[in-house]
Every structure is written in structure tokens, then in C-alpha cells.
Design a protein around this motif. Structure first.
Motif, PDB file in Angstrom:
ATOM      1  N   SER A 104       0.846  -1.198   0.000  1.00  0.00           N
ATOM      2  CA  SER A 104       0.000   0.000   0.000  1.00  0.00           C
ATOM      3  C   SER A 104       0.880   1.246   0.000  1.00  0.00           C
ATOM      4  O   SER A 104       1.772   1.378   0.836  1.00  0.00           O
ATOM      5  CB  SER A 104      -0.917   0.022   1.231  1.00  0.00           C
ATOM      6  OG  SER A 104      -0.163   0.067   2.415  1.00  0.00           O
ATOM      7  N   ALA A 105       0.654   2.136  -0.941  1.00  0.00           N
ATOM      8  CA  ALA A 105       1.260   3.475  -0.983  1.00  0.00           C
ATOM      9  C   ALA A 105       2.739   3.490  -0.633  1.00  0.00           C
ATOM     10  O   ALA A 105       3.169   4.140   0.310  1.00  0.00           O
ATOM     11  CB  ALA A 105       0.495   4.413  -0.052  1.00  0.00           C
ATOM     12  N   GLY A 106       3.532   2.749  -1.400  1.00  0.00           N
ATOM     13  CA  GLY A 106       4.975   2.749  -1.188  1.00  0.00           C
ATOM     14  C   GLY A 106       5.442   1.923  -0.018  1.00  0.00           C
ATOM     15  O   GLY A 106       6.619   1.968   0.340  1.00  0.00           O
ATOM     16  N   LYS A 107       4.547   1.172   0.592  1.00  0.00           N
ATOM     17  CA  LYS A 107       4.906   0.316   1.714  1.00  0.00           C
ATOM     18  C   LYS A 107       4.614  -1.141   1.371  1.00  0.00           C
ATOM     19  O   LYS A 107       3.725  -1.447   0.580  1.00  0.00           O
ATOM     20  CB  LYS A 107       4.128   0.711   2.971  1.00  0.00           C
ATOM     21  CG  LYS A 107       4.439   2.101   3.477  1.00  0.00           C
ATOM     22  CD  LYS A 107       3.662   2.407   4.749  1.00  0.00           C
ATOM     23  CE  LYS A 107       3.990   3.799   5.264  1.00  0.00           C
ATOM     24  NZ  LYS A 107       3.223   4.122   6.497  1.00  0.00           N
ATOM     25  N   SER A 149       9.378   0.556   3.701  1.00  0.00           N
ATOM     26  CA  SER A 149       8.936   1.727   2.941  1.00  0.00           C
ATOM     27  C   SER A 149       9.944   1.985   1.826  1.00  0.00           C
ATOM     28  O   SER A 149      11.161   1.955   2.055  1.00  0.00           O
ATOM     29  CB  SER A 149       8.837   2.960   3.844  1.00  0.00           C
ATOM     30  OG  SER A 149       7.831   2.777   4.824  1.00  0.00           O
TER      31      SER A 149
END
Length: 319
Positions: A104-107, A149
């Protein structure tokens, strides 16, 4: 020539015959007390000064560790234990399971699977104030979760969590340390264990792909502070062995072959199992390290079944 080597006894004849160098121990087990002291006061010790004193007493010039020492940890940690099995442990290698990754979102939260027994009682109070107790040899570590991340080409890690199983329940406990690419990250909390992240290589058809985060080694608090983990698996992250200088590092044949083909592989890689180098350190001794004849002489009444054990634990080895 004539430089003395120390290592686990398995490699004695190999070093003597092929390397033409004398060794402290070998397969003859002519002095089983030295097998015991090598296991307890060298490979599994948490006291750098006692390892140095042992080697200085033996007049050792070189320390050798082979990659198969990881799989043999259960054997020599058992041999080096006291009557209660205080050093006994295992080093599980855990493999990334892509099917259970959450992104999710760069993680990216990665799950690694592997298992081993809990080698000493774990008592931990979580953030909710709940007390967790995991008993020796009755609870198991069964996996690890590491969240990463990604920013451009750089990575940052959240605190790793080990997954334990006891009484038909799973619990997650954070680990204090994570080791990756020569750097030790201290999260200042959690149990005193380490997640040692390493590359994973996968063969598909005729091509090999490399995942920089493909596998992880769980180093329990007991193992994490020992010489084998500190020196061989983590390249001395706390500078406890500054006078041991790498004299030779010979990669696993698979790693060497892929490097020749242009792949950028580290010394330690997971490919169908753990793969690491044969590594030899030249030993220099700090001036304050002294020799002790107690390492050389078998104690009165000692035997491999009944001990007495651990009688040199408090030996003074520095001036």
C-alpha cells in the motif's frame, strides 16, 4: 607456515591435510575438553575477551568458520552447554512468502516463514500492558513480519516482528535489532533478538532472479550476542572483535558462478538453502588479554556426560 588454526572440530583433517596447517581440534577428539571449550568459549560465547584469551592460550593465528556451521549450531551449542543446556539453540532461516505480502502506498509488509523452538523463556509486556510468557522448548517461532517503505531506490524498515506459537495461539513480538547490508538498526525496544535480512535467489528456467529481501535469519537473544552470529553473520556490527581481521573469504561455488555472470550477490545468500563463504580471520591480541592454562588442562573429574560444566565462565582473562 606452522600457523595454528582454530574452528569447529569437523574441519581439522581438512585444514591439516589440504591446508598443511596444525589445528586445535580434529575428528580424532584426542582432547574432548578442547571440543567443549571451543564450543562454549569461542563459537557461542557472548564475551569477546574470553574468546581472545582462549585463542591466545592455544597460540592461534587464524580462526576459520564455514557456512555449514549455521546448520551445525544445534550440535556445538549443545556440546558447549552446561548441565541445563544454557547455550543450546538453533538458527532458523525464514523464506519470503510472496502470496501473503500486503502492499500500500509505497509500503510493503513481508511475511517470512520458518520455524524453531524457543531456546529460553521469553517474558514480554506489550504496549497494551499485557504480559506475554513463552516457555523454553514449548513455544515456537514460526515466522517474521517486516514492513518496508520504498522511496525511489532507498529502503527504510519498520521494527520487525517475530511470530510465535504457543497454546494454539499466535503472538507477535517486536525484535530490537535488524541487520541489512552491513548496517545494524537498533529500534531501542523489543526482545534482544535480531532479524538478519539477506538476499534470496530464485532459478526460473535458465535465468536467476535476485530479491534483495528474499530471506531472513532469526537470531534469538541467546544466539544474537554470540561470536558466530556477531562475527560471521553480521561482520562484527558492534566492533567487539576489532583485532580479528579477515584474511581470506571464499564464496560459495554457486555465488561465485553467478558473480562471474554479472549478478551482484552478497557473501550470504539464500538459494535452496543458506549459502555463505568459508571465512578466515587473522587474530591479533589486545595487550590486556592474558593466557590461562585452565583452557589447556582437563579439570579433575571432568567427563563428557556429567561435567562439571561452565567452570571457567568467571575466569579472569584480562589484566
Amino acid at each position: 607456515e606452522n600457523s595454528i588454526f582454530v574452528h569447529w572440530w569437523d574441519y581439522g583433517y581438512w585444514v591439516q591435510t589440504i591446508g598443511e596447517r596444525p589445528t586445535v581440534t580434529d575428528g580424532a577428539h584426542a582432547n574432548e575438553w578442547w571440543d567443549y571449550t571451543t564450543a562454549r568459549y569461542l563459537l557461542t560465547t557472548q564475551k569477546p575477551e574470553i574468546a581472545l584469551s582462549l585463542m591466545k592460550t592455544y597460540n592461534v593465528s587464524y580462526l576459520l568458520i564455514d557456512s555449514t556451521d549455521l546448520g551445525k549450531y544445534t550440535a556445538y551449542s549443545s556440546i558447549g552447554s552446561d548441565g541445563s543446556g544454557d547455550r543450546f539453540s538453533q538458527i532458523p532461516v525464514m523464506v519470503f512468502d510472496p502470496s501473503q505480502t500486503i502492499e500500500s502506498a509505497g509500503k510493503e509488509a513481508r511475511l517470512y516463514q520458518g520455524s524453531s523452538f524457543v531456546d529460553e523463556d521469553i517474558v514480554y509486556s506489550d504496549t497494551n500492558g499485557s504480559n506475554i510468557f513463552l516457555p523454553t522448548n514449548k513455544a515456537f517461532v514460526i515466522g517474521m513480519i517486516i514492513e518496508i517503505s520504498k522511496t525511489n531506490s532507498s529502503l527504510s524498515f519498520k521494527q520487525p516482528q517475530a511470530v510465535f506459537f504457543y497454546n494454539n495461539q499466535q503472538v507477535r513480538i517486536p525484535l530490537r535489532y535488524l541487520y541489512y547490508k552491513g548496517e545494524i538498526i537498533d529500534f531501542k525496544s523489543g526482545i534482544e533478538a535480531t532479524a538478519r535480512v539477506m538476499q534470496g535467489a530464485t532459478l526460473t528456467g535458465q535465468s536467476v532472479s535476485v530479491d534483495e529481501l528474499g530471506s531472513v535469519i532469526y537470531l534469538s537473544p541467546k544466539v544474537s550476542n554470540g561470536l558466530f552470529a556477531q562475527l560471521y553473520l553480521m561482520d562484527d556490527p558492534f566492533n567487539n572483535y576489532k583485532t580479528l581481521i579477515v584474511a581470506h573469504s571464499e564464496p560459495d561455488p554457486f555465488v561465485a558462478s553467478l558473480r562471474e555472470q554479472g549478478l551482484n550477490l552478497d557473501e550470504i545468500v539464500y538459494f535452496q538453502g543458506f549459502r555463505g563463504p568459508i571465512k578466515i580471520w587473522k587474530v591479533d591480541y589486545p595487550a590486556n588479554i592474558i593466557t590461562r592454562e585452565e583452557f589447556l588442562n582437563v579439570p579433575e573429574g571432568w567427563n563428557t556426560i556429567d561435567g562439571p560444566w561452565a567452570i571457567l565462565d568467571d575466569l579472569k582473562v584480562t589484566t
